[in-house]
Design a protein around this motif. Structure first.
Motif, PDB file in Angstrom:
ATOM      1  N   VAL A 110      13.137  87.461  56.653  1.00 47.37           N
ATOM      2  CA  VAL A 110      12.194  88.563  56.427  1.00 47.37           C
ATOM      3  C   VAL A 110      10.787  88.054  56.729  1.00 47.37           C
ATOM      4  CG1 VAL A 110      11.248  90.178  54.735  1.00 47.37           C
ATOM      5  CG2 VAL A 110      13.676  89.573  54.643  1.00 47.37           C
ATOM      6  N   ASN A 111      10.067  88.754  57.603  1.00 45.85           N
ATOM      7  CA  ASN A 111       8.713  88.314  57.949  1.00 45.85           C
ATOM      8  C   ASN A 111       7.664  89.404  57.768  1.00 45.85           C
ATOM      9  OD1 ASN A 111       9.151  89.943  60.235  1.00 45.85           O
ATOM     10  ND2 ASN A 111       9.790  88.181  61.469  1.00 45.85           N
ATOM     11  N   ARG A 112       8.111  90.545  57.240  1.00 48.47           N
ATOM     12  CA  ARG A 112       7.170  91.636  56.942  1.00 48.47           C
ATOM     13  C   ARG A 112       7.602  92.273  55.627  1.00 48.47           C
ATOM     14  NH1 ARG A 112       6.474  97.228  57.774  1.00 48.47           N
ATOM     15  NH2 ARG A 112       4.282  97.794  58.138  1.00 48.47           N
ATOM     16  N   LEU A 113       6.689  92.338  54.665  1.00 43.57           N
ATOM     17  CA  LEU A 113       6.985  92.887  53.349  1.00 43.57           C
ATOM     18  C   LEU A 113       6.250  94.209  53.187  1.00 43.57           C
ATOM     19  CD1 LEU A 113       8.562  91.890  50.786  1.00 43.57           C
ATOM     20  CD2 LEU A 113       6.328  91.229  49.858  1.00 43.57           C
ATOM     21  N   SER A 114       6.966  95.229  52.742  1.00 44.65           N
ATOM     22  CA  SER A 114       6.360  96.539  52.522  1.00 44.65           C
ATOM     23  C   SER A 114       6.449  96.871  51.036  1.00 44.65           C
ATOM     24  CB  SER A 114       7.081  97.606  53.354  1.00 44.65           C
ATOM     25  OG  SER A 114       6.465  98.874  53.188  1.00 44.65           O
ATOM     26  N   MET A 115       5.307  96.848  50.351  1.00 46.74           N
ATOM     27  CA  MET A 115       5.271  96.998  48.900  1.00 46.74           C
ATOM     28  C   MET A 115       4.929  98.422  48.484  1.00 46.74           C
ATOM     29  SD  MET A 115       3.384  93.449  47.714  1.00 46.74           S
ATOM     30  CE  MET A 115       3.224  94.107  46.060  1.00 46.74           C
ATOM     31  N   GLY A 116       5.772  99.000  47.632  1.00 45.48           N
ATOM     32  CA  GLY A 116       5.542 100.346  47.122  1.00 45.48           C
ATOM     33  C   GLY A 116       4.594 100.329  45.932  1.00 45.48           C
ATOM     34  N   VAL A 117       3.304 100.263  46.209  1.00 50.31           N
ATOM     35  CA  VAL A 117       2.295 100.218  45.142  1.00 50.31           C
ATOM     36  C   VAL A 117       1.979 101.628  44.648  1.00 50.31           C
ATOM     37  CG1 VAL A 117      -0.097  99.613  44.618  1.00 50.31           C
ATOM     38  CG2 VAL A 117       1.319  98.045  45.958  1.00 50.31           C
ATOM     39  N   GLN A 118       1.686 102.539  45.555  1.00 53.18           N
ATOM     40  CA  GLN A 118       1.393 103.958  45.328  1.00 53.18           C
ATOM     41  C   GLN A 118       0.037 104.207  44.682  1.00 53.18           C
ATOM     42  OE1 GLN A 118       3.329 105.118  47.175  1.00 53.18           O
ATOM     43  NE2 GLN A 118       5.308 104.140  46.938  1.00 53.18           N
ATOM     44  N   SER A 119      -0.321 103.456  43.633  1.00 59.27           N
ATOM     45  CA  SER A 119      -1.629 103.645  42.997  1.00 59.27           C
ATOM     46  C   SER A 119      -1.992 102.377  42.230  1.00 59.27           C
ATOM     47  CB  SER A 119      -1.592 104.838  42.044  1.00 59.27           C
ATOM     48  OG  SER A 119      -2.821 104.968  41.338  1.00 59.27           O
ATOM     49  N   PHE A 120      -3.295 102.196  42.000  1.00 57.20           N
ATOM     50  CA  PHE A 120      -3.769 101.104  41.145  1.00 57.20           C
ATOM     51  C   PHE A 120      -4.284 101.647  39.805  1.00 57.20           C
ATOM     52  CE2 PHE A 120      -4.080  99.349  45.425  1.00 57.20           C
ATOM     53  CZ  PHE A 120      -3.458  98.114  45.252  1.00 57.20           C
ATOM     54  N   ASP A 121      -3.929 102.890  39.506  1.00 56.03           N
ATOM     55  CA  ASP A 121      -4.310 103.527  38.246  1.00 56.03           C
ATOM     56  C   ASP A 121      -3.063 103.605  37.367  1.00 56.03           C
ATOM     57  OD1 ASP A 121      -4.538 105.805  36.328  1.00 56.03           O
ATOM     58  OD2 ASP A 121      -6.526 106.036  37.231  1.00 56.03           O
ATOM     59  N   ASN A 122      -3.071 102.945  36.209  1.00 61.40           N
ATOM     60  CA  ASN A 122      -1.870 102.871  35.379  1.00 61.40           C
ATOM     61  C   ASN A 122      -1.417 104.233  34.869  1.00 61.40           C
ATOM     62  OD1 ASN A 122      -1.364 100.116  35.601  1.00 61.40           O
ATOM     63  ND2 ASN A 122      -2.758  99.597  33.934  1.00 61.40           N
ATOM     64  N   ASP A 123      -2.357 105.118  34.554  1.00 61.64           N
ATOM     65  CA  ASP A 123      -1.967 106.461  34.117  1.00 61.64           C
ATOM     66  C   ASP A 123      -1.270 107.215  35.242  1.00 61.64           C
ATOM     67  OD1 ASP A 123      -2.971 106.101  31.554  1.00 61.64           O
ATOM     68  OD2 ASP A 123      -4.944 106.928  32.056  1.00 61.64           O
ATOM     69  N   HIS A 124      -1.760 107.049  36.452  1.00 59.70           N
ATOM     70  CA  HIS A 124      -1.152 107.726  37.593  1.00 59.70           C
ATOM     71  C   HIS A 124       0.217 107.132  37.918  1.00 59.70           C
ATOM     72  CE1 HIS A 124      -5.220 109.413  39.257  1.00 59.70           C
ATOM     73  NE2 HIS A 124      -4.929 109.824  38.036  1.00 59.70           N
ATOM     74  N   LEU A 125       0.365 105.834  37.757  1.00 57.72           N
ATOM     75  CA  LEU A 125       1.675 105.211  37.986  1.00 57.72           C
ATOM     76  C   LEU A 125       2.708 105.768  37.016  1.00 57.72           C
ATOM     77  CD1 LEU A 125       0.544 101.529  38.613  1.00 57.72           C
ATOM     78  CD2 LEU A 125       1.632 103.039  40.282  1.00 57.72           C
ATOM     79  N   LYS A 126       2.301 105.980  35.764  1.00 59.26           N
ATOM     80  CA  LYS A 126       3.224 106.579  34.785  1.00 59.26           C
ATOM     81  C   LYS A 126       3.572 108.000  35.175  1.00 59.26           C
ATOM     82  CE  LYS A 126       1.668 103.840  30.814  1.00 59.26           C
ATOM     83  NZ  LYS A 126       0.938 103.871  29.519  1.00 59.26           N
ATOM     84  N   LEU A 127       2.563 108.756  35.621  1.00 58.82           N
ATOM     85  CA  LEU A 127       2.800 110.135  36.051  1.00 58.82           C
ATOM     86  C   LEU A 127       3.810 110.180  37.194  1.00 58.82           C
ATOM     87  CD1 LEU A 127       0.116 112.851  36.598  1.00 58.82           C
ATOM     88  CD2 LEU A 127       1.725 112.379  38.425  1.00 58.82           C
ATOM     89  N   LEU A 128       3.694 109.242  38.131  1.00 58.20           N
ATOM     90  CA  LEU A 128       4.586 109.213  39.293  1.00 58.20           C
ATOM     91  C   LEU A 128       5.981 108.680  38.954  1.00 58.20           C
ATOM     92  CD1 LEU A 128       2.031 107.861  41.935  1.00 58.20           C
ATOM     93  CD2 LEU A 128       2.985 110.180  41.853  1.00 58.20           C
ATOM     94  N   ARG A 130       6.559 105.434  38.238  1.00 60.12           N
ATOM     95  CA  ARG A 130       6.706 104.049  38.691  1.00 60.12           C
ATOM     96  C   ARG A 130       6.896 103.137  37.489  1.00 60.12           C
ATOM     97  NH1 ARG A 130       8.107 103.804  43.600  1.00 60.12           N
ATOM     98  NH2 ARG A 130       7.057 101.810  43.973  1.00 60.12           N
ATOM     99  N   VAL A 131       7.662 102.070  37.658  1.00 65.81           N
ATOM    100  CA  VAL A 131       7.969 101.182  36.530  1.00 65.81           C
ATOM    101  C   VAL A 131       7.068  99.957  36.484  1.00 65.81           C
ATOM    102  CG1 VAL A 131      10.359 101.951  36.312  1.00 65.81           C
ATOM    103  CG2 VAL A 131       9.810 100.053  37.857  1.00 65.81           C
ATOM    104  N   HIS A 132       6.186  99.791  37.469  1.00 66.92           N
ATOM    105  CA  HIS A 132       5.241  98.683  37.441  1.00 66.92           C
ATOM    106  C   HIS A 132       3.863  99.184  37.018  1.00 66.92           C
ATOM    107  CE1 HIS A 132       4.393 100.360  41.485  1.00 66.92           C
ATOM    108  NE2 HIS A 132       3.152  99.921  41.265  1.00 66.92           N
ATOM    109  N   ASN A 133       2.962  98.254  36.731  1.00 63.91           N
ATOM    110  CA  ASN A 133       1.576  98.625  36.480  1.00 63.91           C
ATOM    111  C   ASN A 133       0.686  98.004  37.557  1.00 63.91           C
ATOM    112  OD1 ASN A 133       1.135  95.910  35.717  1.00 63.91           O
ATOM    113  ND2 ASN A 133       1.500  96.372  33.553  1.00 63.91           N
ATOM    114  N   ALA A 134      -0.586  98.371  37.509  1.00 63.52           N
ATOM    115  CA  ALA A 134      -1.503  97.924  38.556  1.00 63.52           C
ATOM    116  C   ALA A 134      -1.652  96.411  38.571  1.00 63.52           C
ATOM    117  CB  ALA A 134      -2.874  98.584  38.354  1.00 63.52           C
TER     118      ALA A 134
END
Length: 365
Positions: A110-128, A130-134
């Protein structure tokens, strides 16, 4: 030369907006699926053809044991010879990445990584959903850098309920600070059969706010050295996603795994979405032979997604007609509206045309 797509349907939890074929696994399902996937690859009738790109998507490929990714790629490389500069992308979520796993992915090719971040706002990550935080997203990015990844994409999402223009600008600025090679900025589409559809089916979108958000992305990312090469994708020089660009250019690709689609010549074929059937080896679900009109439609609406647009000389080579002969009245209509520009060779969307691209594409189908 082929592109190869591998579908990993598993994830820790399904996001509220997701309509992909993905789900949390039970028991030994991951191992059983890995074995069925490798069997499908080994039995491909296209074995021996050269491969230019590999893309492992999902779901969340980083959710399954890294060793399984290695076994799957070993099968791919043994069946489909690759060039030394083959692009091998793997999607990943920050919560399921570790330095040890990242090192393993590199060692497997693997030489290219595609990370599903979506947002750096923790409240927005919860809304979406997502199980990670910023904080974890930033840490995972730096871990990938530290182990040696030199080509990283960050996925960001915008135009979802509860997001302001200001919070979107903040997400973009934080992404720029990380300095990935590629940023994908996707606007939310609320699909049926998702949690978001039930929650927000009466949500009224503000198209003017969408335009403002999109143009903020283009300005902020452009100023930071990212070129928009497709409607939703921005890359530093030399780092466009070759695999996805091949989709938009309609070159041959093979899909392996649950629900995976393939295009080979004039044939489009796909696997079914029944997990149990797939494990039993019942994979193929359907196919169609594309007519010339199908190919022309795809050439136009996929090609116009690219900032370079479509070329008249390429259209004539493939279909024996000029763009004006086929679509002259449509082109003139949108030129007068300032939504398309055509210099006789290159036809592409203007900035205003991007705002209403779906309407324009429909006229070419």
């Amino acid at each position: 030369m082929l592109g190869i797509y591998i579908h990993i349907p598993f994830c820790r939890a399904k996001c509220g907006y997701c309509d992909f074929n993905s789900f949390p696994p039970e028991g030994e399902e991951v191992k059983a699926y890995k074995n069925a996937l490798i069997k499908e690859i080994n039995e491909s009738p296209y074995k021996g053809e050269k491969c230019r790109t590999v893309f492992i998507g999902g779901g969340t490929p980083s959710f399954i044991p890294p060793l399984y990714i290695g076994e799957i790629l070993t099968a791919v490389f043994s069946c489909f010879p690759t060039e030394s500069d083959c692009e091998v992308t793997m999607e990943a979520n920050p919560d399921s990445l570790s330095p040890e796993g990242l090192k393993a992915y590199l060692s497997y090719g693997v030489n290219r990584l595609s990370m599903g971040v979506q947002s750096f706002d923790n409240d927005h990550l919860k809304l979406l959903g997502r199980v990670h935080n910023a904080e974890r997203a930033e840490a995972a990015f730096y871990e990938a850098r530290d182990v040696g990844f030199k080509n990283i994409n960050i996925d960001l999402m915008f135009f979802y309920p509860g997001q302001s223009v200001e919070s979107w600008v903040s997400d973009l600025e934080k992404a720029v600070i990380l300095n990935p090679e590629h940023i994908s900025a996707y606007s939310l589409i609320i699909e049926e059969n998702t949690k978001f559809f039930n929650l927000y089916k009466n949500y009224q979108t503000n198209e003017n706010e969408y335009r403002i958000m999109y143009r903020k992305a283009k300005k902020i990312l452009g100023d930071a050295g990212y070129e928009r090469y497709e409607i939703s994708n921005f890359a530093k020089k030399g780092f466009l996603c070759r695999h996805n660009a091949a989709y938009w250019k309609r070159t041959d690709y093979l899909g392996f795994g649950l629900s995976a689609h393939s295009l080979y010549g004039k044939r489009r074929f796909w696997n079914g979405d029944d997990f149990r059937a797939y494990l039993k080896g019942e994979k193929a679900a359907g196919e169609e032979v594309l007519t010339q009109r199908d190919e022309i439609s795809e050439f136009m609406f996929l090609g116009l997604r690219m900032s370079g647009g479509v070329l008249n000389s390429e259209f004539q080579r493939l279909f024996g007609l000029s763009l004006n002969q086929m679509f002259g009245s449509i082109i003139k209509k949108y030129e007068k509206m300032g939504l398309l520009e055509f210099n006789g060779e290159r036809l592409r969307l203007t900035d205003e045309g991007i705002d209403v691209s779906d309407t324009i594409f429909a006229d070419f189908v």
